[in-house]
Design a protein around this motif. Structure first.
Motif, PDB file in Angstrom:
ATOM      1  N   GLU B 134     -15.181   0.888  -2.766  1.00 24.66           N
ATOM      2  CA  GLU B 134     -14.610  -0.031  -1.800  1.00 24.66           C
ATOM      3  C   GLU B 134     -13.148  -0.334  -2.133  1.00 24.66           C
ATOM      4  N   PHE B 135     -12.353  -0.496  -1.106  1.00 23.34           N
ATOM      5  CA  PHE B 135     -10.973  -0.923  -1.332  1.00 23.34           C
ATOM      6  C   PHE B 135     -10.530  -1.808  -0.175  1.00 23.34           C
ATOM      7  N   VAL B 136      -9.491  -2.574  -0.431  1.00 19.33           N
ATOM      8  CA  VAL B 136      -8.985  -3.486   0.593  1.00 19.33           C
ATOM      9  C   VAL B 136      -7.768  -2.855   1.258  1.00 19.33           C
ATOM     10  N   PHE B 137      -7.823  -2.766   2.572  1.00 20.72           N
ATOM     11  CA  PHE B 137      -6.653  -2.292   3.321  1.00 20.72           C
ATOM     12  C   PHE B 137      -6.023  -3.502   3.993  1.00 20.72           C
ATOM     13  N   PRO B 138      -4.845  -3.925   3.534  1.00 17.42           N
ATOM     14  CA  PRO B 138      -4.336  -5.233   3.958  1.00 17.42           C
ATOM     15  C   PRO B 138      -3.521  -5.217   5.247  1.00 17.42           C
ATOM     16  N   SER B 218      -7.018  -4.749   9.245  1.00 15.36           N
ATOM     17  CA  SER B 218      -7.120  -5.030   7.823  1.00 15.36           C
ATOM     18  C   SER B 218      -8.563  -5.360   7.463  1.00 15.36           C
ATOM     19  N   GLY B 219      -8.937  -5.145   6.223  1.00 21.61           N
ATOM     20  CA  GLY B 219     -10.299  -5.449   5.801  1.00 21.61           C
ATOM     21  C   GLY B 219     -10.749  -4.553   4.680  1.00 21.61           C
ATOM     22  N   ASN B 220     -12.054  -4.633   4.405  1.00 18.51           N
ATOM     23  CA  ASN B 220     -12.615  -3.805   3.349  1.00 18.51           C
ATOM     24  C   ASN B 220     -13.034  -2.450   3.904  1.00 18.51           C
ATOM     25  N   TYR B 221     -12.673  -1.433   3.183  1.00 19.11           N
ATOM     26  CA  TYR B 221     -13.052  -0.081   3.567  1.00 19.11           C
ATOM     27  C   TYR B 221     -13.691   0.599   2.370  1.00 19.11           C
TER      28      TYR B 221
END
Lengths: 329, 490
Positions: B134-138, B218-221
């Motif tokens: 998981e990673f955060v795309f801001p 934006s969110g978690n991907y």
């Protein structure tokens, strides 16, 4: 020495120069390390028919010894026989005859306007020397002088052709002529003039600063002369002093400079044409550079050098005729 | 004075270019270890300047980011962030961190899949393992393009299928059940070999704007890598070990650098700010080298010609006259075409064509100097030709040298730019002319104008103009200082 022998001497000098240019061309394209001409003729073996290739080889005499080739080459240059273009396979002399008038038109319009505006503003700047107007004019001239001409062209193109759509993006003739060609001479002239506006303005901006500086300098040179003070002292109006006494005397060096800046003008025109896809000598050589079209390039160089030589010759003659003080020598 | 300040400023920039921007001006690459294939590009093409975000309120524009930190798996903690999912249960699957098995002999993920001969085959003869991170795309806006990468190694002791392993890269937003597969990643390993296979690619150039489909805000991907093991031999054991390393997604921003990015070359677009800085160097080098050498030649020719007179003078001056008559740019075009387009040839040709005017000026000055009494007395005292030129004439004409130096520079800079624009520049060098040439090669000026990509065209053009003007101004100032006659007139 009289005027006649002066002219005769100038003509001989001009002919020698033309001969030298043709020789320089031979050296550049035949004797340089990688022997460009021969290489390109060999490279294009697949590109054109065998007899056209043979004709090209014959024109440049590639099978003969060097001294014979030299004689043949210079002969060809002087007799306007430039061979085939590798790309279009046209006779180069025909291509040049087609595009040269376009270039001369562009240069003629731009340089006339630049001279008129430049000299006038130069006189004003010199008259108001040290003032705000003078500073503004000199700064503007330096700025336009320092900017590459293609960049000026891009700005004009971007603003007036792409954004405002006042003009077409480029070309020699309006796009609409492809479907309905002009029917009358007036339409033809109007269409051509419409297309030439932007390139002319670009070239004008590129060169008019130089004219301001030049005329300012020459006017400054004469404005401090004693006879100008005399003219003022005897009560002549400023206008008369400036135009009749100052500008008239300052115009002599301006004429010589006109010829000297001719090379500069041609350089500007070549680049301007490529920005606006204006079908002149510049666009011709630009395409030739892209495709490695040697016959076109050598003819281009020869013709341009010829133009400059002739321009210098005319300036020399004018100088001799206009200025009675000159000693023909 | 103003000219001097500007020149000094440019000089500092030229010297400090590598400090001001550590990036490579011509072929910038993303730093990091990516085995197999090409090193990923540094930035997406035609990204806008990064300050568009703060100054123009375009906060949604994404910047460059790495989706996965420590893709080399050097640390155990990184491994713990990977999540595992299998298509079917009931099989013996172990996933663990292997601290020395990676491509750089560092860490990697080790997956062991075992099936007993008596056990049933997985459905369809394929067993799927999904590794997710998981990673955060801001950013609200989608990235310009995506670079994805992985290395896999298969130790296959039992399976004999022709395509024992397939690998798919895909992305999933938040908890959405559907994942977006990046096209054409399923890649069967053709050989059964104990060897690392590295695969990478860009999403750009695929059909449809994949980035926009994947990144919808934006969110978690989750970056997913799906391993499909072919296990279709009934009645035999299965014992396969798969090693996974270097799984990475580079998300290219739509905003990059202080002046955005170019689109040339497509394989590694250039950071325009870096190119502008390095262009200062090149322009300085071209300008100063040309000016110094052509002025030196002009000085030498003028001195000799004016002092020695006679046949030497005649020969040199006729040659200079001849060169003066030849039109500048056309001769440049011809010479550069014939000699080749390296920067040294361009400088050489500019020098060759730049010395004539100055040599004439020097000569005329020497002509008047040599008749002066002090030269006469020097000669009477027994001074040789060389001594007289060096000690008595040179110091008197040297004031001219500074002026010509200053005025020769702008011509050289503009000539280089013009040549580059005509396609005769040295494309291996980050000069301002090449920046403009690159832009003209895209045809954008004709199609869209300069507005959208002003950051590509305006800075080099203004830089050329400002530098040229600074040298001209300095020439003017020197002229005024060294020519008392001019001062009087003001």
């Amino acid at each position: 020495m009289g005027l006649k022998s002066y002219i005769a001497k100038r003509i001989v000098y001009m002919l020698i120069l033309i001969f030298l240019v043709a020789s320089a061309n031979f050296i550049l394209f035949n004797l340089m390390p990688n022997n460009t001409l021969e290489k390109f003729v060999l490279q294009s073996t697949g590109k054109m028919t065998a007899d056209k290739l043979a004709e090209l080889r014959a024109i440049f005499g590639l099978d003969r010894p060097l001294h014979e080739r030299y004689v043949a080459y210079v002969g060809n240059m002087l007799t306007w026989n430039f061979g085939f273009s590798f790309e279009t396979r046209n006779y180069v002399q025909n291509d040049i005859a087609r595009v040269l008038p376009n270039t001369l038109l562009l240069m003629g319009v731009a340089v006339t306007a630049a001279m008129l505006v430049g000299i006038l503003l130069g006189v004003v700047a010199a008259y108001k020397r040290g003032g705000a107007l003078d500073t503004a004019l000199v700064t503007t001239s330096l700025a336009t002088y320092s900017v590459p001409v293609f960049w000026i062209g891009w700005l004009l193109l971007s603003i007036f052709a792409v954004q405002l759509r006042w003009f077409e993006v480029g070309g020699l003739e309006p796009l609409s002529w492809a479907t309905n060609p002009p029917t009358s001479i007036i339409q033809y002239v109007a269409g051509r003039l419409y297309m030439i506006v932007l390139p002319t303005v670009a070239l004008f901006i590129f060169i008019f600063g130089g004219w301001i500086l030049l005329s300012r300098a020459t006017v400054l040179e004469t404005i401090t002369e004693d006879y100008v003070t005399t003219a003022r002292a005897k009560g002549l109006p400023e206008r008369t002093v400036l135009l009749k006494h100052v500008l008239k005397n300052a115009s002599l060096p301006l004429i010589t400079s006109a010829a000297l800046t001719f090379g500069f003008l041609i350089s500007g025109a070549i680049i301007t044409e490529t920005v606006f896809s204006y079908g002149g000598m510049g666009l011709l050589v630009w395409n030739a550079i892209a495709t490695g079209d040697v016959p076109v390039m050598q003819a281009f160089f020869f013709v341009i050098a010829l133009l400059v030589i002739v321009a210098n010759f005319i300036a020399d003659l004018l100088y001799g005729v206009i200025d009675p003080r000159i000693k023909y020598g | 004075m103003l000219g001097l300040i500007i020149i000094a400023l440019f000089g500092v920039i030229a010297v400090a270019a590598p400090v001001l921007s550590p990036l490579d001006p011509m072929e910038p690459k993303w730093p990091g270890y990516y085995p197999g294939g090409d090193q990923p590009k540094l930035c997406g093409k035609l990204a806008v300047p990064i300050w568009y975000k703060s100054l123009l309120g375009m906060q949604s524009l994404p910047e460059n980011m790495e989706a996965i930190e420590d893709h080399e798996l050097a640390l155990t903690e990184t491994f713990d962030k990977w999540k595992l999912k299998t298509s079917q249960t009931g099989y013996d699957v172990t996933v663990q961190y292997n601290p020395t098995g990676g491509t750089l002999d560092d860490g990697c993920i080790e997956i062991v899949y075992k099936r007993d001969a008596t056990q049933q085959l997985p459905s369809g003869g394929k067993f799927t393992i999904i590794l997710g991170r998981e990673f955060v795309f801001p950013y609200e806006d989608s990235p310009k393009s995506i670079f994805f990468h992985y290395s896999v190694k298969l130790e296959n002791r039992t399976l004999l299928a022709a395509f024992p392993l397939g690998v798919t890269t895909s992305y999933r937003r938040g908890t959405e059940p559907q994942s977006m597969t990046v096209k054409s990643q399923t890649w069967p390993i053709l050989q059964v070999a104990d060897k690392w296979y590295s695969k990478s690619g860009y999403t750009q150039g695929e059909v449809g704007p994949i980035e926009e489909d994947i990144f919808t805000g934006s969110g978690n991907y989750t970056h997913q890598i799906t391993l499909t093991i072919t296990d279709d031999r009934e009645g035999s054991n299965a014992d396969v070990t798969v090693y996974v390393d270097n799984v990475q997604s580079l998300l290219y921003g739509k905003a990059f650098g202080l002046l955005g990015t170019s689109s040339i070359p497509l394989s590694s677009p250039r950071d325009l700010f870096t190119m502008l800085l390095y262009g200062t160097r090149i322009s300085f080098m071209i300008g100063l080298l040309t000016a110094i050498l052509s002025v030196a030649i002009g000085l030498a020719v003028g001195l000799v010609s004016g002092y020695v007179r006679g046949l030497v003078d005649e020969g040199l001056m006729r040659f200079a006259d001849f060169l003066l008559v030849l039109p500048g740019l056309p001769l440049l075009i011809v010479l550069v075409t014939v000699l080749g387009r390296s920067i040294w040839n361009i400088v050489g040709v500019l020098i060759f064509m730049g010395w004539m005017g100055f040599s004439r000026t020097v000569r005329s000055m020497v002509l008047s100097l040599r008749e002066r009494p002090f030269i006469e007395s020097a000669k009477a005292a027994g001074a040789g030709t060389f001594y007289v030129i060096y000690r008595h004439i040179l110091p008197n004409v040297f004031a001219l040298v500074y002026i010509s130096l200053a005025t020769a520079v702008p011509g050289a800079i503009i000539s280089e730019a013009s040549l580059a624009w005509l396609g005769l520049g040295d494309i291996t060098i980050p000069s301002w002319g090449i920046m403009l040439y690159d832009f003209s090669a895209t045809q954008t000026a004709i199609v869209k104008g300069l507005g959208e990509y002003w950051f590509w065209v305006i800075p080099p053009g203004v830089a050329i103009a400002v530098m040229a003007m600074a040298f001209i101004l300095m020439g003017f100032a020197l002229d005024e200082i060294l020519n008392p006659k001019l001062r009087q007139r003001r």
